[in-house]
Write an enzyme that holds these catalytic residues in place. Structure first.
Site, PDB file in Angstrom:
ATOM      1  N   HIS A 301       0.830  -1.210   0.000  1.00  0.00           N
ATOM      2  CA  HIS A 301       0.000   0.000   0.000  1.00  0.00           C
ATOM      3  C   HIS A 301       0.861   1.256   0.000  1.00  0.00           C
ATOM      4  O   HIS A 301       0.908   1.976  -0.992  1.00  0.00           O
ATOM      5  CB  HIS A 301      -0.940  -0.026   1.205  1.00  0.00           C
ATOM      6  N   HIS A 347      -1.790  -0.058 -11.935  1.00  0.00           N
ATOM      7  CA  HIS A 347      -2.644   0.291 -10.799  1.00  0.00           C
ATOM      8  C   HIS A 347      -3.792  -0.704 -10.738  1.00  0.00           C
ATOM      9  O   HIS A 347      -4.260  -1.184 -11.774  1.00  0.00           O
ATOM     10  CB  HIS A 347      -3.184   1.722 -10.936  1.00  0.00           C
ATOM     11  N   ASP A 402       3.231   6.822  -7.459  1.00  0.00           N
ATOM     12  CA  ASP A 402       4.483   6.464  -6.790  1.00  0.00           C
ATOM     13  C   ASP A 402       5.697   6.540  -7.709  1.00  0.00           C
ATOM     14  O   ASP A 402       6.830   6.585  -7.236  1.00  0.00           O
ATOM     15  CB  ASP A 402       4.371   5.051  -6.201  1.00  0.00           C
TER      16      ASP A 402
END
Length: 466
Positions: A301, A347, A402
């Site tokens: 996460h 994702h 990210d």
């Protein structure tokens, strides 16, 4: 009203319900968030009650065996008001896209990035705030920011080998001593008042989080130096960067952007769902959010941006800092052929470039276009999606948030990768706590789905097919 109607046309039908709600209460010029909520909540309670009476038995979707074994991916099972994640559009905060929020949310004087206070106001009310309302929120959080002495003592006595996220979770749990909701519940408060006490706890916790996070940073990386005092004239992000010992105005602007875009991402991710689940037991704000942070600390996460930086650093070490596209393609194929993934790409829900990546890329193009690490990230953006499409395994070959955030933090001198998830946690409070207020306001019950064993599921399937 005419202005809001025009805005509805401009932003499109998907935003219209949000704007209608804003229009309905456009006369509410109060700068007190709780007062505005007191007006909004009864109307929303009535709207939901009527909706459930009329459509309570309507079937929303089907559940497959794969969904049950596959982390409930795609299963519609939660009501979450503050944000919706569209696979093709990305995140929308109360109907507004990230570019729209960047344009419409108030900014600091001389700044260009949205203030997170404004996003919190939007998430809670569904209305774009005024500059006065955002200023009120900044000052209100400044008033509530002081930490109780036992939490300060606790933070100062943690061993230096205790992970920053463990320290954050423990400190938030210890702040439970200050819970207005827990005290009132013990005294038998009426359930119609639950949201008011949760609101107070959420405001207190959001106000205190930068102090907790900054103290963790100073203790671990700045020899325990003082975080200093909150300045009531500064916004939430500016106070946070000052306490972290970063005074570069561009870093403060980056932090405003970072805290805004990481705040919320639908209700099904681990941290949001955990907060919702634990809160449904009427655990107070502090216990609910500490649980969410324990979920965020998991490598699947909240640790992804660290993994990206480790991979980028290893890439530079192996092929050099000024690498050709051809060598980069070879390196990426070697990564994939060895059974590994390219960190920062793909994702669970999105099927396009993450808009949170895009706005960070725009920030980098403006402020650090010649930075070697950013140039590498930009080069990867040009190459990786095509390779992933060629490989044929990825449902989404595009970069996510990210892939970029760690590079920006490194550029401004925050090189302590273990700390990055703490920043993520401070930001995520804005979204999940806005929802927590509404969960209590709408009287959401204890979450209790039905589980099945593999044997039971097999028997059920046999009975259906037989």
């Amino acid at each position: 009203m005419a202005l809001l109607t025009a805005a509805a046309r401009l932003l499109g039908a998907k935003n219209s319900s949000c704007l209608v709600l804003a229009a309905r209460h456009a006369s509410a010029s109060s700068t007190n968030l709780k007062d505005i909520l007191s007006n909004l909540i009864p109307k929303e309670q009535a709207r939901v009650k009527t909706f459930r009476q009329q459509h309570g038995k309507t079937v929303v979707g089907q559940i497959t065996v794969d969904m049950m074994y596959g982390g409930m991916r795609g299963m519609k099972g939660l009501v979450y008001e503050t944000s919706v994640l569209d696979p093709d559009e990305g995140i929308r905060f109360r109907g507004y896209s990230i570019p729209e929020c960047q344009k419409l949310l108030p900014k600091a004087k001389g700044g260009e990035e949205p203030l997170p206070e404004g996003l919190f106001w939007l998430l809670v009310t569904g209305q774009m705030p005024t500059e006065e309302q955002v200023s009120w929120l900044s000052q209100e959080w400044a008033k509530r920011a002081a930490l109780p002495s036992h939490v300060v003592t606790m933070l100062d006595n943690f061993p230096t080998n205790l992970h920053p996220m463990s320290q954050l979770s423990a400190a938030i749990t210890a702040l439970n001593s200050e819970s207005n909701f827990a005290r009132a519940y013990a005294e038998g408060i009426n359930r119609t008042k639950y949201w008011e006490l949760i609101y107070e706890d959420c405001m207190d916790l959001i106000a205190k989080l930068p102090c907790v996070a900054a103290k963790i940073y100073r203790n671990l990386y700045r020899e325990g130096s003082s975080i200093g005092a909150i300045d009531s004239k500064l916004d939430w992000s500016h106070n946070f960067t000052n306490m972290l010992c970063y005074t570069e105005p561009q870093f403060t602007e980056l932090m405003r952007l970072y805290l805004t875009i990481h705040s919320d991402h639908d209700g099904g991710n681990v941290s949001a769902h955990t907060s919702h689940l634990v809160g449904s037991a009427l655990s107070d704000t502090y216990l609910s959010f500490a649980a969410a942070m324990n979920g965020l600390a998991g490598p699947l996460h909240g640790l992804a941006n660290q993994e990206v930086l480790v991979w980028l650093t290893q890439l530079q070490k192996e092929v050099g800092k000024d690498v050709s596209d051809e060598k980069l393609r070879d390196y990426i194929w070697n990564t994939l052929n060895s059974g590994r993934v390219v960190p920062g790409y793909g994702h669970a829900v999105l099927r396009k470039t993450d808009p949170r990546y895009s706005c960070q890329r725009e920030f980098a193009l403006k402020h650090l276009p010649k930075d070697p690490m950013f140039k590498l990230v930009a080069q990867l953006y040009k190459i990786v999606p095509n390779i992933l499409l060629e490989q044929g395994k990825a449902k989404n070959p595009w970069p996510n948030v990210d892939a970029h955030s760690g590079v920006l933090l490194q550029y401004y001198g925050m090189t302590e990768m273990n700390y990055y998830t703490v920043l993520f946690g401070v930001s995520r409070a804005l979204g999940v706590l806005a929802q927590l207020i509404w969960s209590r306001a709408l009287g959401f019950p204890l979450e209790r789905p039905k589980s099945m064993s593999t044997d039971g599921l097999m028997k059920f399937v046999d009975s259906k097919s037989g």
